[in-house]
Design an enzyme around this catalytic site. Sequence first.
Site, PDB file in Angstrom:
ATOM      1  N   TYR A   1       7.379  21.740  -2.113  1.00  0.00           N
ATOM      2  CA  TYR A   1       7.926  22.438  -3.274  1.00  0.00           C
ATOM      3  C   TYR A   1       7.831  21.382  -4.552  1.00  0.00           C
ATOM      4  CZ  TYR A   1      11.082  25.414  -5.886  1.00  0.00           C
ATOM      5  OH  TYR A   1      11.433  26.346  -6.863  1.00  0.00           O
TER       6      TYR A   1
ATOM      7  N   HIS B   1       4.844 -11.239  -1.515  1.00  0.00           N
ATOM      8  CA  HIS B   1       5.092 -12.097  -2.476  1.00  0.00           C
ATOM      9  C   HIS B   1       5.584 -11.417  -3.510  1.00  0.00           C
ATOM     10  CE1 HIS B   1       4.161 -16.403  -3.777  1.00  0.00           C
ATOM     11  NE2 HIS B   1       4.508 -15.780  -4.996  1.00  0.00           N
TER      12      HIS B   1
ATOM     13  N   HIS C   1       7.382 -17.754  -1.849  1.00  0.00           N
ATOM     14  CA  HIS C   1       6.895 -16.560  -1.181  1.00  0.00           C
ATOM     15  C   HIS C   1       8.323 -15.829  -0.756  1.00  0.00           C
ATOM     16  CE1 HIS C   1       3.740 -14.064   0.981  1.00  0.00           C
ATOM     17  NE2 HIS C   1       4.807 -14.152   2.112  1.00  0.00           N
TER      18      HIS C   1
ATOM     19  N   HIS D   1       6.100 -10.090  -6.760  1.00  0.00           N
ATOM     20  CA  HIS D   1       4.991  -9.830  -7.871  1.00  0.00           C
ATOM     21  C   HIS D   1       5.106  -8.376  -8.657  1.00  0.00           C
ATOM     22  CE1 HIS D   1       2.640  -7.761  -4.764  1.00  0.00           C
ATOM     23  NE2 HIS D   1       1.959  -7.501  -5.848  1.00  0.00           N
TER      24      HIS D   1
ATOM     25  N   CYS E   1      -1.221 -16.028   2.244  1.00  0.00           N
ATOM     26  CA  CYS E   1      -1.085 -15.267   1.076  1.00  0.00           C
ATOM     27  C   CYS E   1      -1.705 -15.442  -0.144  1.00  0.00           C
ATOM     28  CB  CYS E   1       0.592 -15.395   0.596  1.00  0.00           C
ATOM     29  SG  CYS E   1       1.025 -14.508  -0.799  1.00  0.00           S
TER      30      CYS E   1
ATOM     31  N   GLN F   1      13.060  18.235  -6.838  1.00  0.00           N
ATOM     32  CA  GLN F   1      14.197  18.540  -6.287  1.00  0.00           C
ATOM     33  C   GLN F   1      15.074  17.386  -5.612  1.00  0.00           C
ATOM     34  OE1 GLN F   1      15.036  18.643  -2.824  1.00  0.00           O
ATOM     35  NE2 GLN F   1      16.673  19.995  -2.846  1.00  0.00           N
TER      36      GLN F   1
ATOM     37  N   HIS G   1      12.976   2.098 -15.858  1.00  0.00           N
ATOM     38  CA  HIS G   1      13.383   3.000 -14.725  1.00  0.00           C
ATOM     39  C   HIS G   1      12.952   2.309 -13.525  1.00  0.00           C
ATOM     40  CE1 HIS G   1      13.143   6.592 -17.373  1.00  0.00           C
ATOM     41  NE2 HIS G   1      11.885   5.916 -17.905  1.00  0.00           N
TER      42      HIS G   1
ATOM     43  N   ASN H   1       5.789  -2.579  -8.065  1.00  0.00           N
ATOM     44  CA  ASN H   1       5.912  -1.742  -6.603  1.00  0.00           C
ATOM     45  C   ASN H   1       6.860  -2.693  -5.660  1.00  0.00           C
ATOM     46  OD1 ASN H   1       4.700   0.618  -7.609  1.00  0.00           O
ATOM     47  ND2 ASN H   1       2.788  -0.484  -7.183  1.00  0.00           N
TER      48      ASN H   1
ATOM     49  N   CYS I   1       0.311 -16.957  -3.264  1.00  0.00           N
ATOM     50  CA  CYS I   1       1.046 -18.350  -3.194  1.00  0.00           C
ATOM     51  C   CYS I   1       0.256 -19.337  -4.054  1.00  0.00           C
ATOM     52  CB  CYS I   1       1.200 -18.775  -1.661  1.00  0.00           C
ATOM     53  SG  CYS I   1       2.688 -18.058  -0.807  1.00  0.00           S
TER      54      CYS I   1
ATOM     55  N   ARG J   1      22.006  19.064   5.784  1.00  0.00           N
ATOM     56  CA  ARG J   1      21.181  19.249   6.926  1.00  0.00           C
ATOM     57  C   ARG J   1      20.755  18.086   7.745  1.00  0.00           C
ATOM     58  NH1 ARG J   1      15.083  18.943   4.665  1.00  0.00           N
ATOM     59  NH2 ARG J   1      15.604  17.286   3.079  1.00  0.00           N
TER      60      ARG J   1
ATOM     61  N   GLY K   1       3.681   1.369  -1.380  1.00  0.00           N
ATOM     62  CA  GLY K   1       2.280   0.702  -1.386  1.00  0.00           C
ATOM     63  C   GLY K   1       1.798  -0.513  -1.648  1.00  0.00           C
ATOM     64  N   CYS K   2       3.033  -1.672  -1.659  1.00  0.00           N
ATOM     65  CA  CYS K   2       2.857  -2.967  -2.126  1.00  0.00           C
ATOM     66  C   CYS K   2       2.279  -3.663  -0.929  1.00  0.00           C
ATOM     67  CB  CYS K   2       4.222  -3.599  -2.523  1.00  0.00           C
ATOM     68  SG  CYS K   2       4.029  -5.290  -2.631  1.00  0.00           S
ATOM     69  N   SER K   3       1.195  -4.149  -1.040  1.00  0.00           N
ATOM     70  CA  SER K   3       0.116  -4.616  -0.113  1.00  0.00           C
ATOM     71  C   SER K   3       0.625  -6.299   0.151  1.00  0.00           C
ATOM     72  CB  SER K   3      -1.397  -4.414  -0.259  1.00  0.00           C
ATOM     73  OG  SER K   3      -1.442  -5.022  -1.529  1.00  0.00           O
TER      74      SER K   3
ATOM     75  N   GLN L   1       3.053  -5.761 -11.944  1.00  0.00           N
ATOM     76  CA  GLN L   1       1.723  -5.503 -12.306  1.00  0.00           C
ATOM     77  C   GLN L   1       1.842  -5.281 -13.905  1.00  0.00           C
ATOM     78  OE1 GLN L   1      -1.216  -3.647 -10.134  1.00  0.00           O
ATOM     79  NE2 GLN L   1       0.135  -3.304  -8.647  1.00  0.00           N
TER      80      GLN L   1
ATOM     81  N   HIS M   1      13.476   1.013 -22.339  1.00  0.00           N
ATOM     82  CA  HIS M   1      14.473   1.192 -21.324  1.00  0.00           C
ATOM     83  C   HIS M   1      13.495   0.937 -20.174  1.00  0.00           C
ATOM     84  CE1 HIS M   1      12.369   5.118 -21.915  1.00  0.00           C
ATOM     85  NE2 HIS M   1      12.440   5.118 -20.865  1.00  0.00           N
TER      86      HIS M   1
HETATM   87  O1  LIG Z   1      -2.725  -2.521  -7.067  1.00  0.00           O
HETATM   88  P1  LIG Z   1      -2.189  -2.285  -5.833  1.00  0.00           P
HETATM   89  O2  LIG Z   1      -0.779  -2.912  -5.596  1.00  0.00           O
HETATM   90  O3  LIG Z   1      -2.975  -2.779  -4.749  1.00  0.00           O
HETATM   91  O4  LIG Z   1      -1.874  -0.662  -5.526  1.00  0.00           O
HETATM   92  C1  LIG Z   1      -0.705   0.008  -5.506  1.00  0.00           C
HETATM   93  O5  LIG Z   1      -0.295   0.240  -7.075  1.00  0.00           O
HETATM   94  C2  LIG Z   1      -1.002   1.046  -7.896  1.00  0.00           C
HETATM   95  C3  LIG Z   1      -0.428   1.161  -9.125  1.00  0.00           C
HETATM   96  O6  LIG Z   1       0.986   1.899  -8.866  1.00  0.00           O
HETATM   97  C4  LIG Z   1      -1.272   2.478  -6.961  1.00  0.00           C
HETATM   98  O7  LIG Z   1      -2.443   2.844  -7.635  1.00  0.00           O
HETATM   99  C5  LIG Z   1      -1.985   2.177  -5.583  1.00  0.00           C
HETATM  100  O8  LIG Z   1      -1.847   3.662  -4.834  1.00  0.00           O
HETATM  101  C6  LIG Z   1      -0.937   1.260  -4.924  1.00  0.00           C
HETATM  102  O9  LIG Z   1      -1.427   1.195  -3.600  1.00  0.00           O
HETATM  103  O1  LIG Z   2      12.769  21.725   4.133  1.00  0.00           O
HETATM  104  P1  LIG Z   2      12.224  20.687   4.930  1.00  0.00           P
HETATM  105  O2  LIG Z   2      10.717  20.875   5.590  1.00  0.00           O
HETATM  106  O3  LIG Z   2      13.308  20.214   5.813  1.00  0.00           O
HETATM  107  O4  LIG Z   2      12.022  19.490   3.838  1.00  0.00           O
HETATM  108  C1  LIG Z   2      10.860  19.078   3.311  1.00  0.00           C
HETATM  109  O5  LIG Z   2      10.344  19.786   2.299  1.00  0.00           O
HETATM  110  C2  LIG Z   2      11.064  20.069   1.334  1.00  0.00           C
HETATM  111  C3  LIG Z   2      10.490  21.164   0.476  1.00  0.00           C
HETATM  112  O6  LIG Z   2       9.215  20.623  -0.301  1.00  0.00           O
HETATM  113  C4  LIG Z   2      11.452  18.631   0.595  1.00  0.00           C
HETATM  114  O7  LIG Z   2      12.348  18.896  -0.546  1.00  0.00           O
HETATM  115  C5  LIG Z   2      11.811  17.879   1.749  1.00  0.00           C
HETATM  116  O8  LIG Z   2      12.134  16.639   0.774  1.00  0.00           O
HETATM  117  C6  LIG Z   2      11.150  17.731   2.764  1.00  0.00           C
HETATM  118  O9  LIG Z   2      11.485  16.646   3.770  1.00  0.00           O
END
Ligand SMILES: O=P(O)(O)O[C@H]1O[C@H](CO)[C@@H](O)[C@H](O)[C@H]1O
Ligand SMILES: O=P(O)(O)O[C@H]1O[C@H](CO)[C@@H](O)[C@H](O)[C@H]1O
Lengths: 347, 347
Positions: B317, B164, B113, B166, B50, B324, B299, B153, B53, B29, B159-161, B168, B297
């Site tokens: 979905y 630098h 940095h 790092h 930063c 999916q 991820h 992250n 730093c 698609r 969501g990494c602000s 957590q 492990h």
């Molecule tokens: O703690 P940070 O880096 O400001 O925040 C980021 O990581 C956190 C942990 O995964 C999340 O809960 C926050 O939503 C994300 O913005």
């Molecule tokens: O089918 P759409 O609108 O193109 O696709 C959107 O919705 C789907 C169902 O939630 C998701 O799998 C896709 O990642 C998203 O881009």
Amino acid sequence: MFDSKEHSHTRLNILTGDWILVSPHRMKRPWQGKVETVPADNRPSYDPTCYLCPGNKRSDGSMNPAYTDAYVFVNDFSALLPETPDGGESDQGLLVSKSETGICKVICFSPDHSLTLPVMQEDAIVKVIHLWKQEFEELSKHKHIRYIQIFENKGEIMGCSNPHPHGQIWASSSLPLELTKETTQQKKYYTQHGKSLLSAYLDLELEKQERIVVENEHFVALVPYWAVWPYETMIISKRHVQTILQFTPEEEKAFAAILKQLTTRYDNLFNISFPYSGGMHQAPVNDGEDHAEWHWHMHFYPPLLRSATVKKFMVGYEMLANPQRDITPEAAAATLQQLSEIHYSLR
Amino acid sequence: MFDSKEHSHTRLNILTGDWILVSPHRMKRPWQGKVETVPADNRPSYDPTCYLCPGNKRSDGSMNPAYTDAYVFVNDFSALLPETPDGGESDQGLLVSKSETGICKVICFSPDHSLTLPVMQEDAIVKVIHLWKQEFEELSKHKHIRYIQIFENKGEIMGCSNPHPHGQIWASSSLPLELTKETTQQKKYYTQHGKSLLSAYLDLELEKQERIVVENEHFVALVPYWAVWPYETMIISKRHVQTILQFTPEEEKAFAAILKQLTTRYDNLFNISFPYSGGMHQAPVNDGEDHAEWHWHMHFYPPLLRSATVKKFMVGYEMLANPQRDITPEAAAATLQQLSEIHYSLR
Ligand SMILES: O=P(O)(O)O[C@H]1O[C@H](CO)[C@@H](O)[C@H](O)[C@H]1O
Ligand SMILES: O=P(O)(O)O[C@H]1O[C@H](CO)[C@@H](O)[C@H](O)[C@H]1O
């Protein structure tokens, strides 16, 4: 002393059995991360380049009719197809797969490209509800279908690739993960108490009045006690029904009304067309059970946290360990509850 | 005939017991939705603004020392705090919560940095591993801690602000959701087979050679059979160990090497600093069990799908029903496997 408005705690999601982490004090941290752009919100009623507008050409080359109300068609890029051959593998119970069939549809809520649910007329929303019912009925006639997921991705931040008001329906030959969990939890409660889990929960919420956003004769919209997304809500039918098919004409009207009221409040929160993924959960079909335990409801998962441009990131900790939120469900409900029911664009 | 490269199917995640939906044909698609911006990738080695730093001021007003290797401190905006009062509620089993204590830390991978894991020297990564070990050991001495989540992250899309380099560490007084599921599944297998689930799985993957990305004497990086994110991977230790504390000096070196090799391939996929959330899963602590079933492990969950700017949206979905994916894990592994081990910025 422990105060849920101040101190970190976990809450049980009674529908899934999962726990979520709430860290209220964390709302104080400044945000220096990614800010989103807000998509333009002044669309024409008809867009000649939109593949969902009436009379226009779709990506598969076919033409949309000159439809005048809600309109449904088979998704040109369906994730699930009816003709999938049977198959799969199971290698030592470690590599396990099975083929999955299904049907995916797209449903345009209105011929008018410029609209969204909150600014549609209630009558027009009732027509969407009629089409949802019709599709649910039609799809459940396919004997290989076990579950029918009706949903909407609203806003490009939610992966929605076309702003024309529309939703989707994915019907699958096996019961998806979230529904498996919700069936188990509801069955457990129903067997023990002879009453649906959500009836009992709703009674308690109506008594407490701490998380209710809006209520009418037949439905309640609230921020669930275990909400994960900052402004997550749920619409629950007061009557214990298994699916949308059981809604009476009065209930259809009340459902349209609360859909409009809730989504209007959402838009009024940050004065933008508020993004979310929303969808109904209802009883599985064609599995030989009556699913008396099942209680129809609809979830709304909006990504925004602090403003139109700052979202909640469900990342590292949330993906690897446990869902986490900052603002409490009670604070979110209080904010949504006091917002105007007149859409900001009409003021 | 059923062909997993063509036809929709579901796959079992043996680590969690959940299923995921794969729709390979859907890669066809066209994408008309949101495209991301790619953040600039030419940072100075030192940024005076930063807060991570060396020698700079942090948001709580304190000063970072002039650190020269990996450096750790308590998160100024911890989601979990050690001093949370005991409490919670349980109203009819419907409103259920309990207080949660913990400790959150930030760990700078380097004083420089401008760096990221793939462009750091292996020796410097070994120092990060030493600090992870030290923190794991130190945090597990707190008797109220049950689990220690080490993660990163990477990239503002995650969501990494702060760019630098790092990561957590969030240590919590209860076992998070994903770890509860992985403990159950691993225990079940270990009890039945007297062998760790991931040892058996790794043997099978090494025999098949269909999902391996990179391998050395002590570790394998692969795309798991049940991967949800397009280019999701997992590093598994060849030796069945419960936690990072058991790594020998040779294993530490091999872990640093494979971390560098895997993240270099990630960066080379789209010639950008590749965003992801990554983190280790290891045995719970202080619960009186030996957790012989647990197999260490790590991820990696990267959000990108087609290019540096098109991500996979886990929305409607996926949130309401079932995770999916489009591209198959085998195709993703083949792509990652053939990428260069020399970082694009050094060519
Ligand atoms: O703690 P940070 O880096 O400001 O925040 C980021 O990581 C956190 C942990 O995964 C999340 O809960 C926050 O939503 C994300 O913005
Ligand atoms: O089918 P759409 O609108 O193109 O696709 C959107 O919705 C789907 C169902 O939630 C998701 O799998 C896709 O990642 C998203 O881009």
